[in-house]
Design a protein around this motif. Structure first.
Motif, mmCIF file in Angstrom:
data_model
loop_
_atom_site.group_PDB
_atom_site.id
_atom_site.type_symbol
_atom_site.label_atom_id
_atom_site.label_comp_id
_atom_site.label_asym_id
_atom_site.label_seq_id
_atom_site.Cartn_x
_atom_site.Cartn_y
_atom_site.Cartn_z
ATOM 1 N N ASN A 1 0.780 -1.524 -0.007
ATOM 2 C CA ASN A 1 -0.256 0.296 0.358
ATOM 3 C C ASN A 1 0.558 0.721 0.050
ATOM 4 O OD1 ASN A 1 -2.703 -1.540 0.028
ATOM 5 N ND2 ASN A 1 -2.626 -1.069 2.197
ATOM 6 N N ARG A 2 1.915 1.365 -0.548
ATOM 7 C CA ARG A 2 3.008 2.450 -0.679
ATOM 8 C C ARG A 2 2.823 2.735 -2.419
ATOM 9 N NH1 ARG A 2 6.565 -0.802 1.802
ATOM 10 N NH2 ARG A 2 7.717 -1.990 0.743
ATOM 11 N N VAL A 3 3.198 3.860 -2.826
ATOM 12 C CA VAL A 3 4.714 4.543 -3.973
ATOM 13 C C VAL A 3 5.938 4.179 -3.408
ATOM 14 C CG1 VAL A 3 4.135 6.142 -5.151
ATOM 15 C CG2 VAL A 3 2.501 5.353 -4.734
ATOM 16 N N SER A 4 6.703 3.996 -3.751
ATOM 17 C CA SER A 4 8.205 4.172 -3.409
ATOM 18 C C SER A 4 9.201 5.317 -4.694
ATOM 19 C CB SER A 4 8.939 3.270 -3.201
ATOM 20 O OG SER A 4 8.630 2.100 -4.662
ATOM 21 N N LEU A 5 10.005 6.175 -4.477
ATOM 22 C CA LEU A 5 10.548 6.705 -5.162
ATOM 23 C C LEU A 5 11.820 6.228 -5.783
ATOM 24 C CD1 LEU A 5 10.775 10.744 -5.599
ATOM 25 C CD2 LEU A 5 12.775 9.389 -6.135
ATOM 26 N N TRP A 6 12.485 5.783 -6.865
ATOM 27 C CA TRP A 6 13.624 5.414 -7.443
ATOM 28 C C TRP A 6 14.983 6.483 -8.477
ATOM 29 C CZ3 TRP A 6 15.212 0.655 -5.614
ATOM 30 C CH2 TRP A 6 14.229 -0.152 -4.419
ATOM 31 N N ARG A 7 15.601 6.834 -7.669
ATOM 32 C CA ARG A 7 16.589 8.017 -8.734
ATOM 33 C C ARG A 7 17.882 7.101 -8.621
ATOM 34 N NH1 ARG A 7 16.256 12.240 -4.883
ATOM 35 N NH2 ARG A 7 14.540 12.851 -5.548
ATOM 36 N N ASP A 8 17.930 7.043 -10.731
ATOM 37 C CA ASP A 8 19.115 6.997 -11.310
ATOM 38 C C ASP A 8 19.450 8.048 -10.838
ATOM 39 O OD1 ASP A 8 21.269 6.054 -11.955
ATOM 40 O OD2 ASP A 8 20.066 5.600 -14.025
ATOM 41 N N LYS A 9 20.542 7.960 -10.273
ATOM 42 C CA LYS A 9 21.580 9.568 -9.978
ATOM 43 C C LYS A 9 22.720 10.123 -10.811
ATOM 44 C CE LYS A 9 20.842 10.207 -4.908
ATOM 45 N NZ LYS A 9 21.719 10.202 -4.001
ATOM 46 N N ASP A 10 23.082 8.837 -10.916
ATOM 47 C CA ASP A 10 24.769 8.419 -12.031
ATOM 48 C C ASP A 10 24.329 8.485 -13.397
ATOM 49 O OD1 ASP A 10 24.496 5.649 -11.551
ATOM 50 O OD2 ASP A 10 26.147 5.695 -10.607
ATOM 51 N N GLY A 11 22.975 8.174 -14.119
ATOM 52 C CA GLY A 11 22.359 7.548 -15.342
ATOM 53 C C GLY A 11 23.151 5.875 -15.477
ATOM 54 N N ASP A 12 23.745 5.609 -15.214
ATOM 55 C CA ASP A 12 24.060 4.043 -15.751
ATOM 56 C C ASP A 12 22.823 3.207 -15.749
ATOM 57 O OD1 ASP A 12 23.217 3.456 -12.518
ATOM 58 O OD2 ASP A 12 25.471 3.004 -12.505
ATOM 59 N N GLY A 13 21.329 3.287 -15.827
ATOM 60 C CA GLY A 13 20.677 2.816 -15.615
ATOM 61 C C GLY A 13 20.167 1.821 -13.933
ATOM 62 N N VAL A 14 20.704 2.185 -13.273
ATOM 63 C CA VAL A 14 20.351 1.148 -11.771
ATOM 64 C C VAL A 14 20.594 2.387 -11.437
ATOM 65 C CG1 VAL A 14 21.175 -0.252 -10.332
ATOM 66 C CG2 VAL A 14 22.051 -0.571 -12.744
ATOM 67 N N ALA A 15 18.805 2.253 -10.546
ATOM 68 C CA ALA A 15 18.569 3.466 -9.404
ATOM 69 C C ALA A 15 19.527 3.150 -8.591
ATOM 70 C CB ALA A 15 17.260 3.136 -8.774
ATOM 71 N N GLU A 16 20.372 3.646 -7.883
ATOM 72 C CA GLU A 16 20.980 4.258 -5.976
ATOM 73 C C GLU A 16 20.504 4.767 -4.864
ATOM 74 O OE1 GLU A 16 21.945 6.513 -8.464
ATOM 75 O OE2 GLU A 16 23.202 5.114 -9.932
ATOM 76 N N HIS A 17 18.944 5.353 -5.370
ATOM 77 C CA HIS A 17 19.231 6.542 -3.976
ATOM 78 C C HIS A 17 16.418 5.590 -3.858
ATOM 79 C CE1 HIS A 17 16.953 9.175 -1.866
ATOM 80 N NE2 HIS A 17 16.150 9.639 -2.557
ATOM 81 N N ARG A 18 16.648 5.314 -3.222
ATOM 82 C CA ARG A 18 14.978 4.777 -2.875
ATOM 83 C C ARG A 18 14.142 5.611 -1.178
ATOM 84 N NH1 ARG A 18 13.946 -1.683 -1.401
ATOM 85 N NH2 ARG A 18 11.357 -0.960 -1.363
ATOM 86 N N GLU A 19 12.911 5.894 -1.793
ATOM 87 C CA GLU A 19 12.992 6.579 -0.124
ATOM 88 C C GLU A 19 10.988 6.249 -0.209
ATOM 89 O OE1 GLU A 19 11.949 11.431 -1.066
ATOM 90 O OE2 GLU A 19 13.651 10.002 -1.810
ATOM 91 N N VAL A 20 10.513 5.607 0.022
ATOM 92 C CA VAL A 20 9.184 6.288 0.234
ATOM 93 C C VAL A 20 8.575 7.201 -0.537
ATOM 94 C CG1 VAL A 20 6.642 5.776 2.060
ATOM 95 C CG2 VAL A 20 8.905 4.509 1.770
ATOM 96 N N PHE A 21 7.318 7.267 -0.856
ATOM 97 C CA PHE A 21 7.071 8.681 -1.858
ATOM 98 C C PHE A 21 5.741 9.498 -1.149
ATOM 99 C CE2 PHE A 21 4.281 10.380 -5.435
ATOM 100 C CZ PHE A 21 5.261 11.647 -5.075
#
Length: 429
Positions: free
Chosen positions: A124-144
């Motif tokens: 029952n959540r939406v999570s946020l993922w961020r690929d900071k260095d643009g390599d196609g793999v998300a390094e950052h994750r948080e609950v949105f």
């Protein structure tokens, strides 16, 4: 599983074995599909692979010229994806709620769905993922956002974020500077929860309207048409006035929504009814007309009557034939428009996540496919983008495709896999 449930499963397995020999060799696919005559199953075919997940180093099979990698992993039943303008990737993590069986067949169905990881406790959540260095793999994750009611569809319009919970559309303030939501949210539209629980969302190009897919409560109106009021439809919400209405009906379970840019038409993928055979009727991809009626529950693929249902001759006569068949029981859920140049070897068209069948003696779906378009219409047979989600003996699923979106870089696709608990990224090899 108790003895009654086990007995039902064994009977079902025997029926599946008997029906395999009668399963059509070709699927009903395309603009003029060959749809076999309906054969009511009595005891429905019930076949679903056990959810195995992916072994270390294992992944789907990408089409020639493409590669696939895990963009994000360790999720809890990821279903839907929304890519924000700043490149953040939102993932709705939700699951159909478990419940007590209502009949012997229902007992077998629920037990099978538990084994397939299709029911349980929803994140029952939406999570946020961020690929900071643009390599196609998300390094950052948080609950949105969390503590929602089976969240699914998402849309950002200006500084307002819309979320499709199973019981309605909720609007939150969105701060572009921080990339976070503001406030607790306000419900704008009420939907009946349960049944087909997903509520996909898409905004109009001018940002004035939100469209939502609302599936039926049952297979063919089994609980009465009063229970289906406002369901099996695509809804339209006028953002300025707050008024909502049924935009199109007779769509048993319209899930993915996408805009076709040549004609600016709204398209959807629809899961059709069960219990009439391996390939009857096919799921479909179709443009959606304002006020259009697409047959459910009275008929399918135009005016082909389902004689299990008390009839309405006027509605049958008005039923719109879908544009493109996708094969029987593929459970086509995910949908997005892919512009030309996104993936090498693939032009412009619709990308569809096929979650996979249960009401079929030989399994179908379990693929990520592409349907080419020309002049605003489908223009050729479907092609695999990703496959390899099933074991060769069909007893295990390593993953199941659901939502799909063009990646933040415009040169990749992202696909939610709710059995593998992964977001896969497809790009040029």
């Amino acid at each position: 599983m108790d003895l009654m449930g086990k007995a039902t499963e064994l009977v079902g397995a025997a029926m599946v074995a008997l029906r395999r020999k009668d399963s059509p060799e070709k699927q009903a696919v395309g603009t003029s599909p060959a749809i076999p005559k309906a054969r009511e199953q009595g005891i429905m075919t019930l076949k679903m692979p056990t959810a195995a997940g992916w072994a270390a180093g294992q992944k789907p099979v990408a089409a020639a010229g493409l590669q696939v990698n895990a963009f994000a992993s360790g999720l809890q039943h990821p279903r839907w994806i929304e890519v924000l303008p700043n490149g953040d990737v939102l993932v709705a993590e939700a699951l159909q709620s478990d419940r007590k069986p209502r009949s012997l067949m229902d007992h077998a169905m629920i037990a099978t769905m538990r084994r397939a990881k299709a029911v349980g406790i929803s994140a029952n959540r939406v999570s946020l993922w961020r690929d900071k260095d643009g390599d196609g793999v998300a390094e950052h994750r948080e609950v949105f956002v969390e503590k929602q009611n089976q969240p699914f569809g998402m849309a950002l319009v200006g500084d307002t974020f819309y979320l499709g919970n199973t019981d309605g559309i909720v609007a939150f303030g969105y701060d572009h500077a921080t990339g976070k939501l503001v406030g607790n949210g306000k419900k704008l539209v009420d939907f009946k929860p349960g049944g087909h629980w997903t509520r996909s969302l898409i905004a109009s190009s001018d940002g004035k309207r939100i469209y939502a897919g609302v599936g039926s409560q049952s297979n063919i109106g089994d609980e009465g048409l009063e229970a289906e009021e406002g369901r099996a439809a695509i809804w339209e919400l006028d953002i300025e006035t707050g008024k909502a209405r049924v935009f199109a009906g007779g769509l048993r379970n319209p899930v993915g929504l996408a805009w076709e840019p040549v004609t600016n038409a709204l398209w959807t993928v629809v899961n059709e009814r069960d219990g009439l055979g391996d390939e009857t009727p096919p799921d479909y991809l179709t443009s959606v007309k304002d006020g259009g009626f697409y047959g459910w529950p009275y008929c399918y693929w135009g005016q082909t009557v389902d004689d299990r249902v008390p009839q309405n001759a006027g509605l049958v006569a008005s039923a719109v034939q879908p544009d493109y068949a996708l094969g029987g029981h593929t459970a086509s859920l995910g949908l997005c428009w892919m512009p030309e140049g996104t993936l090498p070897g693939f032009g412009a068209g619709m990308v569809i996540g096929q979650h996979g069948s249960w009401n079929r003696s030989i399994l179908s779906g379990y693929r990520l496919i592409f349907v080419p378009f020309a002049n605003g219409k489908p223009s050729g047979p479907p092609r695999d983008i990703l496959s390899g989600f099933l074991s060769p003996d069909e007893k295990q699923s390593y993953g199941r495709p659901v939502g799909v979106a063009v990646g933040p870089d415009g040169k990749s696709l992202l696909m939610a896999d709710d059995v593998g608990d992964v977001i896969w990224r497809v790009s040029a090899a």
